[in-house]
Design an enzyme around this catalytic site. Structure first.
Site, short mmCIF file in Angstrom:
data_model
loop_
_atom_site.label_atom_id
_atom_site.label_comp_id
_atom_site.label_asym_id
_atom_site.label_seq_id
_atom_site.Cartn_x
_atom_site.Cartn_y
_atom_site.Cartn_z
N CYS A 45 -30.92 -27.39 24.92
CA CYS A 45 -30.14 -28.01 26.01
C CYS A 45 -29.65 -26.96 27.00
CB CYS A 45 -28.96 -28.77 25.42
SG CYS A 45 -27.75 -29.28 26.62
N ARG A 75 13.02 -47.95 -0.92
CA ARG A 75 14.41 -47.55 -0.79
C ARG A 75 15.25 -48.64 -0.12
NH1 ARG A 75 15.93 -42.01 2.00
NH2 ARG A 75 15.01 -43.03 3.80
N LYS A 103 9.25 -31.02 1.17
CA LYS A 103 9.74 -32.35 1.55
C LYS A 103 8.53 -33.17 1.96
CE LYS A 103 13.17 -34.70 4.43
NZ LYS A 103 12.36 -35.86 4.64
N ASP A 144 8.95 -37.52 15.71
CA ASP A 144 10.04 -37.09 14.83
C ASP A 144 11.04 -36.19 15.53
OD1 ASP A 144 8.78 -38.55 13.00
OD2 ASP A 144 8.34 -36.92 11.59
N ASP A 145 10.52 -35.25 16.35
CA ASP A 145 11.42 -34.32 17.04
C ASP A 145 12.35 -35.08 17.98
OD1 ASP A 145 10.59 -32.09 15.83
OD2 ASP A 145 9.53 -31.22 17.55
N CYS A 174 -27.58 -34.02 22.39
CA CYS A 174 -28.56 -33.96 23.47
C CYS A 174 -29.95 -33.95 22.84
CB CYS A 174 -28.34 -32.68 24.27
SG CYS A 174 -29.68 -32.33 25.40
N CYS A 201 -27.42 -30.87 30.55
CA CYS A 201 -28.76 -30.67 31.10
C CYS A 201 -29.37 -31.94 31.67
CB CYS A 201 -29.68 -30.05 30.05
SG CYS A 201 -30.30 -31.24 28.85
N LYS A 252 14.38 -28.89 7.84
CA LYS A 252 13.28 -29.53 8.56
C LYS A 252 12.38 -28.49 9.23
CE LYS A 252 12.76 -33.55 9.41
NZ LYS A 252 13.32 -34.78 9.87
N TYR A 278 13.22 -38.16 17.80
CA TYR A 278 14.16 -38.98 17.03
C TYR A 278 15.32 -38.12 16.51
CZ TYR A 278 16.05 -42.15 13.51
OH TYR A 278 16.89 -42.94 12.77
#
Ligand code: IVH
Length: 694
Positions: free
Chosen positions: A439, A139, A118, A38-39, A433, A420, A323, A41
């Site tokens: 262990c 939409r 949002k 997103d950043d 383990c 181990c 944003k 874009y």
């Protein structure tokens, strides 16, 4: 928060940027995994907008800036009123500027804003006729959307029947909560599908999928209510004249889910300052929300203000999206590490190409468990979507498969415990383990008995596991009080192996202090550091009496390391006492303890000068040792150098005084020749330290 944009220098770069953005947006709306996060874009679109502002005559028709949703899947059901997008702001300054321009446009300050989350999903229009849900439309391009009526019944929060028999269109966001997303991926992979990268993609893909063998639930949040042909005049009038906050109240009364009952309900604010305070509140709550949000939507609440402001072709002028920084970024998966936890759980961890998410640089992310790696189909070298919200541990969500080059490699799963060396119980999703909580004990005992530590022959991991399983050994010191009968009782322990083991253990008691220190496994002190500590202090008593300042007198121990070594030694006190009681040697042959106060008045640390044939020399050993030195490991050679008063090092530099080059010596020998450093054969070196070779 960033407000920068991608810099576009010419028309060709502009065309390329538009192409990239359109492709990414198409993928985004179709439920795919976009190659841009997103950043990235947002950055690209802001760059495109900036270039267009300076070249209005060259704007490409497909540019994402003029569109409701660049690249959206178009549909054939017309919207009665366009379904618009929102403009964005990225900082309080940008928000304040927006309120000022809004006030300027409508002729007065706005004194009622509504402020809500949002929601990070997809816009959906739900048409109710006579109170019954009859149609769902996406939409699309804003003027017409895709008919997704088939999804009725799978969306929580959108009742089939409203509380009143009204004809109305409810608009809102459909998304998957985090729990719904996990569930959806489980169901999807159980049906042989590839998991979705994130809840948003999952909702997009699920909403549009028609003939699936299974259904998975989603959640709807209403944020708008408008009339349809057939709405009564009274209701239509009410819908157009009401404040947004009143409409949301009405939607809730009809039975539609809104943000009202979440931890971030929409609220009314009376000034930009109050808005900003709510923005902060929502941003803070974000990490703990059970669903994803990517910002805060701020709307002029009153219908009159909205009408006065009007709308552009892409977005209304009365609302704005503030944003928040993206919580997801794409980066590369470089490696997978397998870490063993306190209880023996073996967890994979992704090593990533460092990426900044919301201000922090992320290098590691959890991969949950091996089944999860398989389910997600991850490969080494993959581009992956990484999610990090708040203080939650970052996680790898999914590979971005279309960015594969063919050079990716399978992720290797361990076939023995990476700590181990015992077996792994793979019967549950979380691997463990077989030693469980023991262990760590097995690993530390196997390490302690190793060749460079106490060198106890016959005490490998398998035997250690046997001793620990039988409850005979609970710490290192218990080894030294083992009795013959106890060992004979163990499986595969005959008289000879028992006696051999007891002899090896008895011999280990005579190891020099440096080896004992190393065997204790103090963090930050490997073989050479243990030797330096032992040579400097000469006895365990002196080591234990040292405070952080005294510890710093040892070469290579600085202000950071010293306190942790001192603290860890203090923690180990009971074990050290037990080792002393068992008769383990606690002195370093040939070393003399430092005088009572070795701290010079000016604070500079100087280790006491060493005596011996190699005093003042820095020696590097390379190649295979022969003759008298044949049996010595590299660690033992280094011990020898230090006992002879020298410093051992592993790399050749101008500071090196002598390189002992054995058979097969390669680059280190060449470097020594190049630098003119003195070379010695193993035999020449053996002669040099003959007094110390016994
Ligand atoms: S109001 C005419 N309120 O964000 C404006 N939209 O990036 C209608 N969104 O298209 C939008 N949460 O799909 C509004 N509380 C909210 C929202 C919201 C998410 C979505 C919506 C919109 C997109 C714009």
């Amino acid at each position: 928060m960033t407000t920068s944009a991608a810099v576009i220098v010419d028309a060709a770069a502009y065309a390329q940027a538009v192409k990239e953005a359109v492709g990414a947006a198409a993928d985004y709306y179709a439920g795919g995994t976009s190659p841009l996060d997103d950043d990235a874009y947002d950055l690209l679109v802001r760059g495109i907008a900036a270039w267009e502002a300076g070249h209005p005559d060259q704007v490409l028709p497909e540019s994402p800036t003029g569109k409701v949703a660049g690249g959206a899947v178009e549909g054939d059901v017309p919207h009665t009123v366009p379904m618009l997008s929102l403009d964005n702001v990225f900082s309080s300054e940008e928000f304040t500027a927006w309120t000022a321009s809004l006030a300027h446009r409508i002729g007065h300050e706005v004194t009622r804003f509504s402020v809500g989350p949002k929601l990070d999903g997809l816009a959906l229009a739900a048409r109710y006729r006579g109170g019954r849900l009859t149609q769902l439309i996406t939409r699309g391009d804003g003027t017409a959307g895709e008919d997704v009526t088939h999804a009725i019944g799978t969306i929580e929060g959108l009742p089939g029947t409203l509380a009143e028999p009204v004809t109305v269109e409810v608009r809102g966001e459909v998304l998957m909560t985090n729990a719904q997303f996990e569930h959806a991926n489980e169901v999807r992979t159980a049906h042989g599908g590839q998991p979705f990268a994130n809840p948003r993609n999952a909702a997009a893909g699920t909403l549009r999928a028609k003939e699936r063998a299974y259904t998975v639930p989603m959640t709807f949040f209403g944020y708008g209510l408008l009339p349809l042909p057939g709405t009564t005049a009274a209701l239509a009038e009410r819908l157009t004249a009401s404040a947004h906050s009143d409409l949301m109240q009405l939607a809730a009364e009809f039975g539609v889910h809104t943000s009202a009952r979440t931890a971030v309900p929409e609220v009314v604010a009376e000034s930009p300052e109050q808005v900003l305070a709510h923005v902060q509140e929502i941003a803070t709550a974000r990490a703990d929300l059970p669903f994803g949000i990517d910002g805060i939507v701020i709307k002029a609440d009153l219908a009159a203000d909205q009408q006065a402001a009007g709308s552009g072709s892409r977005a209304p002028r009365w609302a704005i999206a503030y944003k928040l920084p993206a919580v997801e970024k794409i980066t590369r998966l470089l490696e997978v590490e397998w870490n063993v936890g306190r209880t023996g759980i073996i967890a994979p961890r992704a090593v990533l190409e460092p990426v900044v998410i919301d201000g922090s640089t992320i290098t590691y992310a959890t991969l949950h468990n091996p089944a999860d790696i398989t389910r997600r189909g991850l490969l080494l070298g993959d581009h992956v979507m990484v999610h990090r919200a708040g203080d939650v541990i970052p996680r790898v969500e999914a590979p971005v498969t279309h960015l594969r080059t063919g050079d990716e490699a399978l992720i290797a799963f361990p076939d023995e415990c990476p700590r181990c060396g015992s077996g792994i119980d793979t019967s549950e999703e979380r691997w463990r383990c077989t030693q469980g909580r023991n262990c760590h004990l097995v690993a530390s005992l196997a390490y302690a008995s190793g060749r460079d530590q106490l060198d106890i022959e016959g005490l490998g991991t398998t035997r250690v596991v046997q001793l620990v399983d039988a409850g005979l050994v609970t710490d290192l010191a218990d080894l030294f009080t083992l009795e013959r009968e106890q060992l004979l009782d163990l499986e595969r322990m005959g008289e000879t192996s028992t006696d051999n083991l007891l002899t090896a253990i008895a011999k280990a008691k005579e190891q020099p202090l440096s080896r004992v220190l190393c065997a204790l496994g103090v963090r930050g002190t490997g073989r050479s550091m243990s030797r330096r500590i032992a040579r400097y202090f000469a006895t365990m008593d002196h080591v234990r009496a040292a405070d952080a300042e005294a510890m710093q007198q040892v070469e290579g121990i600085g202000i950071e390391k010293a306190p942790s070594i001192v603290a860890e030694l203090a923690e180990l006190a009971p074990l050290i006492d037990k080792l002393i009681a068992a008769g383990v040697n606690m002195t370093e042959p040939g070393a003399t303890p430092p005088p009572a106060d070795t701290t010079p008045q000016d604070g500079t640390a100087t280790a006491p000068a060493q005596a011996g044939p190699l005093a003042g020399m820095t020696v590097v050993v390379t190649g295979a040792m022969t003759g008298d030195l044949e049996k010595l490991s590299r660690n033992e050679m280094n011990e020898l150098i230090e006992r002879a008063g020298g410093r051992s090092s592993s790399s050749v530099s101008k500071k090196t005084t002598l390189v002992v080059a054995g058979e097969g010596a390669g680059s280190k020998r060449a470097k020594a020749e190049q630098l003119g450093v003195r070379l010695a054969t193993p035999d020449e070196f053996a002669a040099l330290v003959a007094d110390l070779l016994v």
